[in-house]
Design a protein around this motif. Structure first.
Motif, short mmCIF file in Angstrom:
data_model
loop_
_atom_site.label_atom_id
_atom_site.label_comp_id
_atom_site.label_asym_id
_atom_site.label_seq_id
_atom_site.Cartn_x
_atom_site.Cartn_y
_atom_site.Cartn_z
N LEU A 230 7.40 -1.33 -4.39
CA LEU A 230 5.94 -1.28 -4.50
C LEU A 230 5.29 -0.37 -3.46
N PHE A 231 5.94 -0.21 -2.31
CA PHE A 231 5.36 0.62 -1.26
C PHE A 231 5.12 2.05 -1.75
N LEU A 232 5.86 2.46 -2.80
CA LEU A 232 5.66 3.80 -3.36
C LEU A 232 4.33 3.93 -4.09
N CYS A 233 3.75 2.80 -4.48
CA CYS A 233 2.48 2.81 -5.22
C CYS A 233 1.27 2.84 -4.30
N TYR A 234 1.42 2.34 -3.10
CA TYR A 234 0.25 2.04 -2.29
C TYR A 234 -0.58 3.27 -1.96
N ASN A 235 0.06 4.38 -1.59
CA ASN A 235 -0.75 5.56 -1.29
C ASN A 235 -1.39 6.13 -2.55
N ARG A 236 -0.73 5.92 -3.69
CA ARG A 236 -1.33 6.34 -4.95
C ARG A 236 -2.58 5.51 -5.26
N LEU A 237 -2.49 4.22 -5.00
CA LEU A 237 -3.65 3.36 -5.24
C LEU A 237 -4.79 3.71 -4.28
N GLU A 238 -4.43 4.13 -3.08
CA GLU A 238 -5.46 4.53 -2.13
C GLU A 238 -6.20 5.77 -2.65
N ARG A 239 -5.46 6.72 -3.25
CA ARG A 239 -6.12 7.88 -3.84
C ARG A 239 -7.00 7.47 -5.01
N ALA A 240 -6.52 6.48 -5.77
CA ALA A 240 -7.32 6.01 -6.91
C ALA A 240 -8.62 5.38 -6.44
N CYS A 241 -8.59 4.74 -5.28
CA CYS A 241 -9.81 4.12 -4.73
C CYS A 241 -10.89 5.16 -4.46
N SER A 242 -10.47 6.37 -4.14
CA SER A 242 -11.45 7.41 -3.84
C SER A 242 -12.02 8.05 -5.10
N ARG A 243 -11.44 7.71 -6.26
CA ARG A 243 -11.88 8.32 -7.52
C ARG A 243 -12.52 7.33 -8.49
N MET A 244 -12.04 6.09 -8.47
CA MET A 244 -12.52 5.11 -9.45
C MET A 244 -13.84 4.48 -8.99
N GLU A 245 -14.70 4.19 -9.94
CA GLU A 245 -15.98 3.56 -9.63
C GLU A 245 -15.81 2.05 -9.40
N ASN A 246 -15.03 1.41 -10.25
CA ASN A 246 -14.82 -0.03 -10.13
C ASN A 246 -13.49 -0.28 -9.42
N LEU A 247 -13.56 -0.68 -8.16
CA LEU A 247 -12.34 -0.87 -7.37
C LEU A 247 -11.81 -2.30 -7.43
N LYS A 248 -12.55 -3.20 -8.05
CA LYS A 248 -12.15 -4.60 -8.06
C LYS A 248 -10.75 -4.83 -8.66
N PRO A 249 -10.37 -4.17 -9.78
CA PRO A 249 -9.01 -4.38 -10.31
C PRO A 249 -7.92 -4.01 -9.31
N ILE A 250 -8.16 -2.94 -8.53
CA ILE A 250 -7.18 -2.55 -7.52
C ILE A 250 -7.10 -3.60 -6.43
N GLY A 251 -8.25 -4.07 -5.98
CA GLY A 251 -8.26 -5.11 -4.95
C GLY A 251 -7.57 -6.38 -5.41
N ASP A 252 -7.84 -6.80 -6.63
CA ASP A 252 -7.21 -8.01 -7.16
C ASP A 252 -5.70 -7.84 -7.25
N PHE A 253 -5.26 -6.67 -7.66
CA PHE A 253 -3.82 -6.41 -7.76
C PHE A 253 -3.15 -6.44 -6.39
N LEU A 254 -3.77 -5.81 -5.41
CA LEU A 254 -3.20 -5.79 -4.06
C LEU A 254 -3.14 -7.20 -3.46
N LYS A 255 -4.16 -8.00 -3.71
CA LYS A 255 -4.14 -9.38 -3.23
C LYS A 255 -2.99 -10.16 -3.88
N GLU A 256 -2.77 -9.92 -5.17
CA GLU A 256 -1.67 -10.59 -5.86
C GLU A 256 -0.33 -10.15 -5.27
N CYS A 257 -0.22 -8.87 -4.95
CA CYS A 257 1.03 -8.36 -4.38
C CYS A 257 1.37 -9.03 -3.06
N VAL A 258 0.39 -9.09 -2.14
CA VAL A 258 0.68 -9.65 -0.81
C VAL A 258 0.82 -11.17 -0.88
N ASP A 259 0.22 -11.80 -1.89
CA ASP A 259 0.39 -13.25 -2.04
C ASP A 259 1.80 -13.59 -2.51
#
Length: 389
Positions: A230-259
């Motif tokens: 999964l660590f290979l995805c994290y920097n990609r998701l960070e780039r997505a955060c700078s482009r996507m308007e609705n960041l909530k799905p990314i936040g929810d996914f990351l919370k699920e990952c660390v849980d």
């Protein structure tokens, strides 16, 4: 040694008539190549018709790097009028190995293809052809050869076929051929649903076309098939955060990952998400969790210092940066091949030493440091740079 292994009577007779030949074998077993060549040369002078001696000499010359002599020996075997076809084919295969050892890839490939035409079930030969195609980055032909290998071995070779398809897709992507690249990545996932590289690059393909939701949906699937990557995805998701308007799905996914699978990189990705959402307190809390899991993660120290500065806590930030300087010589992220032990400085899907696919895994640096301290060994070499291929 297969030439004489099944010829017991002839071997016993030969041992009496030609002691030099068996002395040569003994020198081979003791890894004394120079004396082995000397004895085999004596044997040839006694009986120039002995194929086994020439085969052994050719192999010895190749191992010592004397490719010209090795090639001449193979050619002399193949030119003999009364040589059995299996021996002739073996000499032809050995000639291909000689060419390969000498760096003549095109000649080697042509020779191996000739062997494959005459002996299509020779797995050793097919694997040599595949290896050359891989080195030439001719991934479609490598894929076709691996299909033939799978047919003869009658084993599932899906993970290797998937990597060949992904590599072909990368070439198409570099050429700007979106449709063929997408087709190759999807075909790779059909061949092996746990091919992490296919998910990563298919997501990258969507991301490059500004189809951010599709990219995010593809990257998320790695959590189900190979969560250790999964660590290979994290920097990609960070780039997505700078482009996507609705960041909530990314936040929810990351919370699920660390849980479900807490790790330092996951908490750092979540910290950056909170930072993008202007929630400094939550970002700092996640950074602390990352450091609890991996105190040597210098990127977390650096980010924590930045967050403290944003809050005006300059003295605490300075103390954090001082700790950061002490950590710069510690490993950031390490990898090791599970089969041969090779340690590359970055994640590779094929080990360059043993040539196995999917054998390189992330290494727990904290465990390595503990073992080093207990054994008195020096600290491992630091691995710098971006851990996300």
């Amino acid at each position: 040694m297969g030439f004489w292994r099944s010829r017991k009577d002839r071997r016993l007779k030969k041992e009496k008539e030609d002691p030099a030949f068996f002395k040569g074998i003994q020198y081979i077993l003791s890894n004394d190549q120079d004396h082995a060549i000397e004895e085999f040369t004596k044997s040839v002078k006694v009986n120039s018709d002995t194929i086994e001696t020439y085969v052994a000499l050719g192999n010895l010359y190749r191992s010592k790097g004397d490719i010209d002599r090795a090639i001449r020996i193979r050619q002399s075997i193949m030119l003999r009028p009364n040589v059995d076809e299996p021996i002739r084919l073996r000499a032809l295969y050995d000639l291909g190995l000689d060419y390969r050892k000498g760096g003549f890839l095109n000649r080697a490939l042509k020779t191996f293809l000739e062997v494959a035409h005459k002996d299509p079930g020779n797995l050793e030969n097919l694997q040599e052809i595949e290896r050359i195609y891989e080195e030439l980055r001719d991934w479609e032909k490598a894929y076709n050869i691996r299909q033939r290998i799978a047919k003869w071995m009658r084993e599932d070779q899906g993970h290797i076929l998937a990597h060949h398809l992904v590599e072909a897709g990368k070439v198409y992507q570099e050429q700007g051929d979106y449709h063929r690249a997408k087709s190759a990545y999807n075909k790779a996932l059909s061949a092996h649903k746990a091919c992490v590289d296919a998910y990563l690059h298919l997501g990258d393909l969507y991301f490059g076309r500004e189809e951010y939701k599709k990219a995010f949906a593809i990257w998320k699937k790695i959590f189900d098939v190979a969560p250790e990557f999964l660590f290979l995805c994290y920097n990609r998701l960070e780039r997505a955060c700078s482009r996507m308007e609705n960041l909530k799905p990314i936040g929810d996914f990351l919370k699920e990952c660390v849980d479900k699978r807490p790790d330092a990189f996951g908490h750092m990705a979540l910290a950056r998400y909170f930072h993008a959402e202007k929630d400094g307190a939550a970002a700092l809390a996640e950074t602390e969790k990352a450091l609890d899991l991996n105190p040597s993660l210098w990127e977390a120290r650096r980010f924590k210092g930045r967050l403290l500065l944003d809050e005006g806590r300059s003295e605490e930030a300075l103390a954090e940066y001082e700790r950061l300087l002490d950590l710069l010589t510690l490993p950031f992220l390490s990898f090791q091949c599970e089969r041969c032990g090779f340690e590359p400085k970055e994640l590779l899907w094929q080990c360059p030493q043993c040539r196995y696919w999917d054998s390189i895994r992330p290494v727990d640096n904290r465990r390595k440091q503990t073992v080093a301290i207990q054994s008195g060994a020096p600290d491992p070499v630091a691995v710098n740079g971006d851990p996300h291929p």
